[in-house]
Motif scaffolding. Sequence first.
Motif, PDB file in Angstrom:
ATOM      1  N   THR A   3       0.740  -1.276   0.029  1.00  0.00           N
ATOM      2  CA  THR A   3      -0.275   0.010  -0.088  1.00  0.00           C
ATOM      3  C   THR A   3       0.761   1.121  -0.067  1.00  0.00           C
ATOM      4  OG1 THR A   3      -1.868  -1.051   1.118  1.00  0.00           O
ATOM      5  CG2 THR A   3      -1.496   1.288   1.528  1.00  0.00           C
ATOM      6  N   THR A   4       0.522   2.132  -0.755  1.00  0.00           N
ATOM      7  CA  THR A   4       1.387   3.343  -0.891  1.00  0.00           C
ATOM      8  C   THR A   4       0.565   4.594  -0.532  1.00  0.00           C
ATOM      9  OG1 THR A   4       2.770   2.508  -2.657  1.00  0.00           O
ATOM     10  CG2 THR A   4       2.757   4.733  -2.384  1.00  0.00           C
ATOM     11  N   LEU A   5       1.277   5.526   0.078  1.00  0.00           N
ATOM     12  CA  LEU A   5       0.580   6.807   0.623  1.00  0.00           C
ATOM     13  C   LEU A   5       1.578   8.062   0.119  1.00  0.00           C
ATOM     14  CD1 LEU A   5       0.345   5.934   4.668  1.00  0.00           C
ATOM     15  CD2 LEU A   5      -1.277   5.486   2.602  1.00  0.00           C
ATOM     16  N   SER A   6       0.874   9.079  -0.084  1.00  0.00           N
ATOM     17  CA  SER A   6       1.400  10.320  -0.605  1.00  0.00           C
ATOM     18  C   SER A   6       0.712  11.519   0.074  1.00  0.00           C
ATOM     19  CB  SER A   6       1.481  10.272  -2.152  1.00  0.00           C
ATOM     20  OG  SER A   6      -0.037  10.400  -2.721  1.00  0.00           O
ATOM     21  N   ASN A   7       1.661  12.762  -0.142  1.00  0.00           N
ATOM     22  CA  ASN A   7       1.118  13.900   0.069  1.00  0.00           C
ATOM     23  C   ASN A   7       1.832  14.921  -0.511  1.00  0.00           C
ATOM     24  OD1 ASN A   7       3.642  14.177   1.656  1.00  0.00           O
ATOM     25  ND2 ASN A   7       2.584  14.565   3.584  1.00  0.00           N
ATOM     26  N   ALA A   8       2.045  16.180  -0.570  1.00  0.00           N
ATOM     27  CA  ALA A   8       2.938  16.924  -1.201  1.00  0.00           C
ATOM     28  C   ALA A   8       4.405  16.795  -1.182  1.00  0.00           C
ATOM     29  CB  ALA A   8       2.304  18.445  -0.948  1.00  0.00           C
ATOM     30  N   HIS A  16       2.202  -5.412   3.118  1.00  0.00           N
ATOM     31  CA  HIS A  16       0.914  -5.859   4.174  1.00  0.00           C
ATOM     32  C   HIS A  16       1.750  -7.050   4.982  1.00  0.00           C
ATOM     33  CE1 HIS A  16      -2.414  -4.458   1.877  1.00  0.00           C
ATOM     34  NE2 HIS A  16      -1.550  -3.638   1.700  1.00  0.00           N
ATOM     35  N   LYS A  17       2.677  -7.742   4.684  1.00  0.00           N
ATOM     36  CA  LYS A  17       3.389  -8.713   5.348  1.00  0.00           C
ATOM     37  C   LYS A  17       4.248  -8.092   6.352  1.00  0.00           C
ATOM     38  CE  LYS A  17       6.608 -12.524   5.645  1.00  0.00           C
ATOM     39  NZ  LYS A  17       7.934 -13.363   4.882  1.00  0.00           N
ATOM     40  N   GLY A  18       3.924  -8.125   7.696  1.00  0.00           N
ATOM     41  CA  GLY A  18       4.339  -7.597   8.829  1.00  0.00           C
ATOM     42  C   GLY A  18       3.969  -6.128   8.975  1.00  0.00           C
ATOM     43  N   ALA A  19       3.095  -5.702   8.085  1.00  0.00           N
ATOM     44  CA  ALA A  19       2.816  -4.057   8.110  1.00  0.00           C
ATOM     45  C   ALA A  19       4.213  -3.487   8.132  1.00  0.00           C
ATOM     46  CB  ALA A  19       1.838  -3.752   9.305  1.00  0.00           C
ATOM     47  N   GLU A  20       4.894  -3.857   7.294  1.00  0.00           N
ATOM     48  CA  GLU A  20       6.434  -3.202   7.247  1.00  0.00           C
ATOM     49  C   GLU A  20       6.633  -1.832   6.395  1.00  0.00           C
ATOM     50  OE1 GLU A  20      11.112  -4.645   6.856  1.00  0.00           O
ATOM     51  OE2 GLU A  20       9.325  -6.013   6.601  1.00  0.00           O
ATOM     52  N   LEU A  21       7.171  -1.025   6.818  1.00  0.00           N
ATOM     53  CA  LEU A  21       7.518   0.430   6.079  1.00  0.00           C
ATOM     54  C   LEU A  21       8.762  -0.239   4.970  1.00  0.00           C
ATOM     55  CD1 LEU A  21       7.521   3.286   5.470  1.00  0.00           C
ATOM     56  CD2 LEU A  21       9.251   3.545   7.249  1.00  0.00           C
ATOM     57  N   TYR A  22       8.421  -0.139   3.828  1.00  0.00           N
ATOM     58  CA  TYR A  22       9.179  -0.644   2.782  1.00  0.00           C
ATOM     59  C   TYR A  22       9.884   0.347   1.915  1.00  0.00           C
ATOM     60  CZ  TYR A  22      10.042  -2.575  -1.852  1.00  0.00           C
ATOM     61  OH  TYR A  22      10.473  -3.138  -3.078  1.00  0.00           O
ATOM     62  N   SER A  23       9.406   1.947   2.035  1.00  0.00           N
ATOM     63  CA  SER A  23      10.036   2.870   1.198  1.00  0.00           C
ATOM     64  C   SER A  23       9.542   4.218   1.849  1.00  0.00           C
ATOM     65  CB  SER A  23       9.379   2.621  -0.369  1.00  0.00           C
ATOM     66  OG  SER A  23       9.860   3.913  -0.991  1.00  0.00           O
ATOM     67  N   LEU A  24      10.330   5.207   1.806  1.00  0.00           N
ATOM     68  CA  LEU A  24       9.879   6.457   2.132  1.00  0.00           C
ATOM     69  C   LEU A  24      10.899   7.355   1.508  1.00  0.00           C
ATOM     70  CD1 LEU A  24       8.324   8.428   4.247  1.00  0.00           C
ATOM     71  CD2 LEU A  24      10.325   8.507   5.609  1.00  0.00           C
ATOM     72  N   LYS A  25      10.198   8.000   0.393  1.00  0.00           N
ATOM     73  CA  LYS A  25      10.718   9.054  -0.501  1.00  0.00           C
ATOM     74  C   LYS A  25      10.410  10.377  -0.412  1.00  0.00           C
ATOM     75  CE  LYS A  25      11.520   5.243  -3.927  1.00  0.00           C
ATOM     76  NZ  LYS A  25      11.493   5.145  -5.362  1.00  0.00           N
ATOM     77  N   ASN A  26      11.276  11.417  -0.869  1.00  0.00           N
ATOM     78  CA  ASN A  26      10.925  12.743  -0.957  1.00  0.00           C
ATOM     79  C   ASN A  26      10.393  12.904  -2.464  1.00  0.00           C
ATOM     80  OD1 ASN A  26      13.125  12.976  -2.407  1.00  0.00           O
ATOM     81  ND2 ASN A  26      14.066  14.430  -0.738  1.00  0.00           N
ATOM     82  N   HIS A  27      10.023  14.096  -3.038  1.00  0.00           N
ATOM     83  CA  HIS A  27       9.507  14.203  -4.377  1.00  0.00           C
ATOM     84  C   HIS A  27      10.775  14.258  -5.408  1.00  0.00           C
ATOM     85  CE1 HIS A  27       4.829  14.213  -4.035  1.00  0.00           C
ATOM     86  NE2 HIS A  27       5.308  13.966  -3.009  1.00  0.00           N
ATOM     87  N   GLU A  28      11.770  14.338  -4.760  1.00  0.00           N
ATOM     88  CA  GLU A  28      12.925  14.223  -5.492  1.00  0.00           C
ATOM     89  C   GLU A  28      13.333  12.907  -5.596  1.00  0.00           C
ATOM     90  OE1 GLU A  28      13.182  16.830  -3.144  1.00  0.00           O
ATOM     91  OE2 GLU A  28      12.018  18.056  -4.909  1.00  0.00           O
TER      92      GLU A  28
END
Length: 283
Positions: A3-8, A16-28
């Motif tokens: 599942t992917t989330l985004s804001n500005a 979903h396995k482990g509800a594990e954060l997989y990626s955190l990126k800025n808009h660059e």
Amino acid sequence: MITTLSNATLSASIKHKGAELYSLKNHENQQYIWEGDPAFWGKHSPILFPIVGTLKNNTFTIDGKKYQLPRHGFARDMEFQLIEKTENSATFSLLATAETLLNYPFEFELQIIYTLEENDLVIAYKVVNKNNSKLPFSIGAHPAIALPGDFESYAFEFEKEEKLTFFLLENDLISNTTKTLETTKNVVPLTFELFKNDALIFKNLKSKSLSILKNSKPYVKVDFEDFPSLGLWTKDQAPFVCIEPWLGYSDTTDNSGDLFEKEGIFILDAHQTFDAKFSITIL
């Protein structure tokens, strides 16, 4: 599933396995979470539940009966259900199963709620005790922050000036041996030598946030007001460092084995709910 989330400002992806954060990126498109290369460590940001760290002989007792749990518990290896989703937030749920009850004889619901707020990713934990009796548990985070380039160009900056005494591990258990980190204005330069004896474990810190500096400039900050303990860890030559807010930690070497007597354990009353959160801020 992912599942992917985004804001500005940011985007975050959660397995979903482990509800594990997989990626955190800025808009660059700069990635702030470790890619999970198994040559070093094949995870990204696992949830630690219902224990943090290691039990003595991987065993605990309840009313004299023995049970076994692996290091850091089982939640990180289980499939969570996505129960609520908006553009910038997602709530995942894990319920006790027949299998978990064999190794951890308690009914529970664990929710992990991810929310993007400007430059922050807020990660909230909710533990619901579904029993008519008390629920003993620990819970912790294990986010690996990606450190591209020269590892020694980074440093930790602690929120407060304090004596940074940490406990050493002995066969994966908390020993009585301590060391103290040397700081200059709350700053500790990163070296692999720091982690030669495995994780640095702080049972109680005055600081409730920790920043990573890159070439003396702010890079990432982790806030952990709700968590009394902290683990810091990496592997030799790995391009990441884990900042781990914890409620609880490994057994001590002199632990009795009774889960209710375990140092650092949290005891939740019948049919009550525990809430805690921490955040990762891109600076």
